[in-house]
Design a protein around this motif. Structure first.
Motif, PDB file in Angstrom:
ATOM      1  N   PHE A   6       0.832  -1.205   0.000  1.00 46.48           N
ATOM      2  CA  PHE A   6       0.000   0.000   0.000  1.00 46.48           C
ATOM      3  C   PHE A   6       0.870   1.259   0.000  1.00 46.48           C
ATOM      4  CE2 PHE A   6      -3.574  -2.566   2.108  1.00 46.48           C
ATOM      5  CZ  PHE A   6      -4.176  -2.814   0.887  1.00 46.48           C
ATOM      6  N   TYR A   7       1.987   1.236   0.728  1.00 45.21           N
ATOM      7  CA  TYR A   7       2.905   2.374   0.701  1.00 45.21           C
ATOM      8  C   TYR A   7       3.462   2.570  -0.707  1.00 45.21           C
ATOM      9  CZ  TYR A   7       3.093   2.442   5.856  1.00 45.21           C
ATOM     10  OH  TYR A   7       2.782   2.539   7.189  1.00 45.21           O
ATOM     11  N   GLU A   8       3.837   1.476  -1.348  1.00 49.15           N
ATOM     12  CA  GLU A   8       4.415   1.561  -2.689  1.00 49.15           C
ATOM     13  C   GLU A   8       3.413   2.167  -3.677  1.00 49.15           C
ATOM     14  OE1 GLU A   8       5.812  -1.281  -6.363  1.00 49.15           O
ATOM     15  OE2 GLU A   8       5.123  -2.180  -4.491  1.00 49.15           O
ATOM     16  N   LEU A   9       2.166   1.703  -3.603  1.00 49.40           N
ATOM     17  CA  LEU A   9       1.136   2.235  -4.498  1.00 49.40           C
ATOM     18  C   LEU A   9       0.880   3.708  -4.225  1.00 49.40           C
ATOM     19  CD1 LEU A   9      -1.259  -0.825  -4.274  1.00 49.40           C
ATOM     20  CD2 LEU A   9      -0.176  -0.014  -6.381  1.00 49.40           C
ATOM     21  N   LEU A  10       0.848   4.095  -2.950  1.00 48.81           N
ATOM     22  CA  LEU A  10       0.638   5.501  -2.604  1.00 48.81           C
ATOM     23  C   LEU A  10       1.792   6.362  -3.102  1.00 48.81           C
ATOM     24  CD1 LEU A  10      -0.838   7.805  -1.215  1.00 48.81           C
ATOM     25  CD2 LEU A  10       0.186   7.078   0.958  1.00 48.81           C
ATOM     26  N   MET A  11       3.025   5.909  -2.919  1.00 52.05           N
ATOM     27  CA  MET A  11       4.178   6.672  -3.407  1.00 52.05           C
ATOM     28  C   MET A  11       4.102   6.878  -4.918  1.00 52.05           C
ATOM     29  SD  MET A  11       7.105   4.773  -1.114  1.00 52.05           S
ATOM     30  CE  MET A  11       8.488   5.466  -2.030  1.00 52.05           C
ATOM     31  N   THR A  12       3.733   5.820  -5.648  1.00 54.32           N
ATOM     32  CA  THR A  12       3.630   5.921  -7.100  1.00 54.32           C
ATOM     33  C   THR A  12       2.531   6.896  -7.501  1.00 54.32           C
ATOM     34  OG1 THR A  12       4.359   3.625  -7.277  1.00 54.32           O
ATOM     35  CG2 THR A  12       3.344   4.595  -9.219  1.00 54.32           C
ATOM     36  N   ALA A  13       1.378   6.810  -6.836  1.00 56.61           N
ATOM     37  CA  ALA A  13       0.260   7.703  -7.165  1.00 56.61           C
ATOM     38  C   ALA A  13       0.638   9.159  -6.908  1.00 56.61           C
ATOM     39  CB  ALA A  13      -0.971   7.310  -6.346  1.00 56.61           C
ATOM     40  N   LEU A  14       1.279   9.428  -5.777  1.00 57.71           N
ATOM     41  CA  LEU A  14       1.680  10.807  -5.475  1.00 57.71           C
ATOM     42  C   LEU A  14       2.691  11.316  -6.495  1.00 57.71           C
ATOM     43  CD1 LEU A  14       2.021  10.497  -1.592  1.00 57.71           C
ATOM     44  CD2 LEU A  14       0.336  11.889  -2.813  1.00 57.71           C
ATOM     45  N   TYR A  15       3.645  10.465  -6.856  1.00 64.55           N
ATOM     46  CA  TYR A  15       4.664  10.880  -7.816  1.00 64.55           C
ATOM     47  C   TYR A  15       4.042  11.215  -9.162  1.00 64.55           C
ATOM     48  CZ  TYR A  15       8.938  10.880 -10.581  1.00 64.55           C
ATOM     49  OH  TYR A  15       9.960  11.236 -11.413  1.00 64.55           O
ATOM     50  N   ARG A  16       3.101  10.423  -9.594  1.00 65.89           N
ATOM     51  CA  ARG A  16       2.455  10.679 -10.878  1.00 65.89           C
ATOM     52  C   ARG A  16       1.617  11.955 -10.845  1.00 65.89           C
ATOM     53  NH1 ARG A  16       0.495   4.903 -13.415  1.00 65.89           N
ATOM     54  NH2 ARG A  16       2.533   3.899 -13.363  1.00 65.89           N
ATOM     55  N   CYS A  17       1.230  12.374  -9.652  1.00 66.70           N
ATOM     56  CA  CYS A  17       0.488  13.634  -9.513  1.00 66.70           C
ATOM     57  C   CYS A  17       1.431  14.819  -9.353  1.00 66.70           C
ATOM     58  CB  CYS A  17      -0.454  13.554  -8.318  1.00 66.70           C
ATOM     59  SG  CYS A  17      -1.806  12.370  -8.511  1.00 66.70           S
TER      60      CYS A  17
END
Length: 319
Positions: A202-213
């Motif tokens: 879940f941390y990995e997915l959140l980091m990726t989502a934030l980076y893409r934003c």
């Protein structure tokens, strides 16, 4: 007919809209265990253990028979003159009891079918994959087998179903990222990292989502939060997948982290157009600070490994 166990156990008659809910804890535990083992004979001894655990009543066999009789009365039967064939839901055998679903289904089976379909669609149609996975997760009304006691059958099945739910959530958000929906899921992922603080995916997915934003600094702070929690609660560092994602975001090197599926190049995250120079300098300073912090943590980790190896060698020599 549908037997529901993704939440409190229920029986829902889709033809009439009638919802049947067992009243007592023992009735809920009995129905839940039989639904989990639907189509299989469950021995009387195992059901006694499921309902009363280590403290069965003196007349446990008679008490179980009474609960089975009550459950039979609770299960629906065709109305007189309806023309519908009679179906024996709960049958007795020399070895125990068996719930025969016939044409009825369970919400758990429907969930597993939709989750598998959603995962299958992930590579070819991530948008549709996400929609199917959301449909699967909408079947949940609360914790699996809620209120059904702590017997072995129900507790083991509840744990397995909960893990399946978390895996489906991971698949859902991965599909959303592939479909370019990063901005829609950051809030949901923030809640999941708070609810499941030791689940690195879940941390990995959140980091990726934030980076893409375009929120690189926030993505790196998520890694720092994950690391502190893992070290504090488990005494371990983040795993290689999470560390690699942090490094990729830090250096803008990972196309999977940087861009949605279908993109062909990696572009650094830049400040939005029109942002004033002061904010840009502040962002750069924050990133530099985070980079320094990550490098310091890496050095500390290497130092701890060296000290551990030296201590191990000294103990071996002393032995």
């Amino acid at each position: 007919m549908k037997f529901r166990i993704l939440g409190p156990v229920q029986i829902f008659d889709e033809r009439t809209g009638v919802l049947i809910v067992p009243a007592g804890a023992k009735q809920r535990a009995l129905l839940s265990a039989l639904v989990v083992k639907a189509g299989q004979v469950v021995s009387a001894d195992r059901l006694v253990d499921e309902l009363w655990s280590e403290h069965p009543p003196a007349n446990a066999a008679n008490a179980l028979q009474a609960h089975v009789a009550r459950l039979r009365r609770l299960l629906p039967v065709p109305a007189p003159g309806s023309g519908e064939p009679h179906h024996e839901w709960l049958a007795t055998s020399p070895l125990g009891y068996v719930l025969r679903l016939g044409d009825a289904g369970t919400d758990a089976r429907q969930f597993h079918r939709l989750a598998a379909e959603g995962r299958e669609l992930a590579r070819t149609d991530p948008g549709r994959s996400a929609d199917v996975l959301r449909r699967a997760l909408e079947l949940w009304r609360g914790p699996a087998l809620q209120g059904s006691g702590r017997g072995t059958i129900c507790s083991v099945e509840a744990s397995l179903l909960e893990e399946s739910r978390l895996v489906a959530l991971e698949s859902l958000y991965d599909a959303c990222l592939r479909a370019g929906r990063a901005g829609e899921i950051t809030g949901e992922l923030e809640e999941l990292t708070a609810a499941h603080p030791l689940r690195e995916r879940f941390y990995e997915l959140l980091m990726t989502a934030l980076y893409r934003c375009g929120r690189q600094a926030e993505a790196l702070r998520v890694y720092d939060r994950a690391r502190r929690r893992l070290v504090h609660d488990l005494g371990v560092e983040p795993g290689p997948v999470l560390r690699d994602r942090m490094e990729a975001i830090l250096h803008h090197q990972d196309p999977t982290a940087a861009l949605p599926v279908g993109s062909t190049a990696v572009r650094p995250v830049r400040a939005p157009a029109g942002e004033d120079g002061a904010n840009v300098r502040l962002l750069h300073a924050e990133l530099a600070s985070l980079r320094s912090h990550v490098e310091r943590l890496t050095r500390e980790q290497q130092d701890l490994v060296c000290r551990l190896e030296a201590l191990t060698a000294a103990r071996a020599a002393g032995a």
